[in-house]
Write an enzyme that holds these catalytic residues in place. Structure first.
Site, PDB file in Angstrom:
ATOM      1  N   CYS A 213     -12.111 -60.970 -28.982  1.00 36.54           N
ATOM      2  CA  CYS A 213     -10.737 -60.591 -29.322  1.00 36.54           C
ATOM      3  C   CYS A 213     -10.799 -59.397 -30.270  1.00 36.54           C
ATOM      4  CB  CYS A 213     -10.051 -61.770 -30.003  1.00 36.54           C
ATOM      5  SG  CYS A 213      -8.378 -61.425 -30.552  1.00 36.54           S
ATOM      6  N   LEU A 214      -9.908 -58.423 -30.076  1.00 32.59           N
ATOM      7  CA  LEU A 214      -9.907 -57.251 -30.948  1.00 32.59           C
ATOM      8  C   LEU A 214      -9.575 -57.616 -32.393  1.00 32.59           C
ATOM      9  CD1 LEU A 214      -8.194 -54.611 -28.618  1.00 32.59           C
ATOM     10  CD2 LEU A 214     -10.626 -54.812 -29.181  1.00 32.59           C
TER      11      LEU A 214
ATOM     12  N   GLY B  74      -6.911 -56.622 -23.409  1.00 28.04           N
ATOM     13  CA  GLY B  74      -5.586 -57.180 -23.659  1.00 28.04           C
ATOM     14  C   GLY B  74      -5.218 -57.038 -25.120  1.00 28.04           C
TER      15      GLY B  74
ATOM     16  N   GLN C 174      -0.839 -58.795 -32.819  1.00 30.71           N
ATOM     17  CA  GLN C 174      -2.011 -57.987 -33.166  1.00 30.71           C
ATOM     18  C   GLN C 174      -1.625 -56.598 -33.657  1.00 30.71           C
ATOM     19  OE1 GLN C 174      -4.154 -59.040 -29.300  1.00 30.71           O
ATOM     20  NE2 GLN C 174      -5.845 -58.962 -30.756  1.00 30.71           N
TER      21      GLN C 174
ATOM     22  N   HIS D 293      -5.458 -65.949 -22.816  1.00 31.95           N
ATOM     23  CA  HIS D 293      -5.803 -65.508 -24.176  1.00 31.95           C
ATOM     24  C   HIS D 293      -4.604 -64.821 -24.847  1.00 31.95           C
ATOM     25  CE1 HIS D 293      -8.780 -63.566 -27.100  1.00 31.95           C
ATOM     26  NE2 HIS D 293      -7.680 -62.878 -27.296  1.00 31.95           N
ATOM     27  N   GLU D 294      -3.962 -63.907 -24.110  1.00 32.96           N
ATOM     28  CA  GLU D 294      -2.855 -63.143 -24.718  1.00 32.96           C
ATOM     29  C   GLU D 294      -1.637 -64.025 -24.943  1.00 32.96           C
ATOM     30  OE1 GLU D 294      -3.707 -60.468 -26.000  1.00 32.96           O
ATOM     31  OE2 GLU D 294      -5.561 -60.305 -24.865  1.00 32.96           O
TER      32      GLU D 294
ATOM     33  N   HIS E 252      -1.948 -65.959 -28.046  1.00 33.95           N
ATOM     34  CA  HIS E 252      -1.620 -65.168 -29.251  1.00 33.95           C
ATOM     35  C   HIS E 252      -0.136 -65.302 -29.618  1.00 33.95           C
ATOM     36  CE1 HIS E 252      -5.034 -62.806 -30.631  1.00 33.95           C
ATOM     37  NE2 HIS E 252      -5.335 -62.401 -29.412  1.00 33.95           N
TER      38      HIS E 252
END
Ligand code: NI
Length: 158
Positions: free
Chosen positions: A91-92, A46, A51, A133-134, A137
């Site tokens: 997480c990226l 994701g 991000q 999670h997304e 963000h």
């Protein structure tokens, strides 16, 4: 399509509350395509607008199931199960750090697609986790805020 730079934890951009998308135009489509490419290249499941320094309510998700690539514009969780899951999360934007979080086992999300049409998507397990999670963000929240237990490198499962 192009790979975009992924912002990293510590960058104040990741803590901003994103504004809704109002223009479902070519520029939005390009960003969505770049986000998907960037996510796949980085081996993530994701990626959310902030991000890639885009402060609008958009995210892309691909957990490798039958849903394929999901583009969520202005997503909202409209229902979540009482049942929860205790899951490994990363997480990226937080490279090489993994921890355990508690997330709903199932969620229902209402969102718009890239043309502004409303739709709903239900997810369970990893997809439910990824959607939570997304969407976090988009409100400037990171999983690090809710980690209950950090994992040592040897405890992490791929
Ligand atoms: Ni993330």
């Amino acid at each position: 399509m192009a790979i975009r730079n992924i912002t990293k934890d510590g960058d104040p951009i990741l803590r901003k509350v994103c504004r809704p998308v109002t223009d479902f135009n070519e520029r939005l489509h390009t960003i969505l395509e770049d986000m998907a490419e960037t996510m796949h290249k980085a081996d993530g499941v994701g990626l959310a607008g902030p991000q890639v320094s885009f402060l609008r309510r958009v995210c892309v998700i691909d957990v490798g199931d039958e849903h394929g690539l999901i583009e969520l514009i202005n997503p909202e969780i409209v229902n979540k199960s009482v049942e929860t899951q205790y899951c490994q999360e990363g997480c990226l934007s937080v490279p090489d750090r993994y921890g355990m979080t508690t997330r709903p086992m199932k969620v229902k999300v209402r969102a718009q697609d890239r043309n502004g049409e409303f739709f709903e998507v239900e997810g369970e397990g990893l997809l439910a986790q990824a959607m939570c999670h997304e969407i976090d963000h988009l409100d400037g929240k990171l999983f690090t805020d809710i980690v209950e237990e950090w994992l040592a490198p040897e405890e992490q499962k791929k």
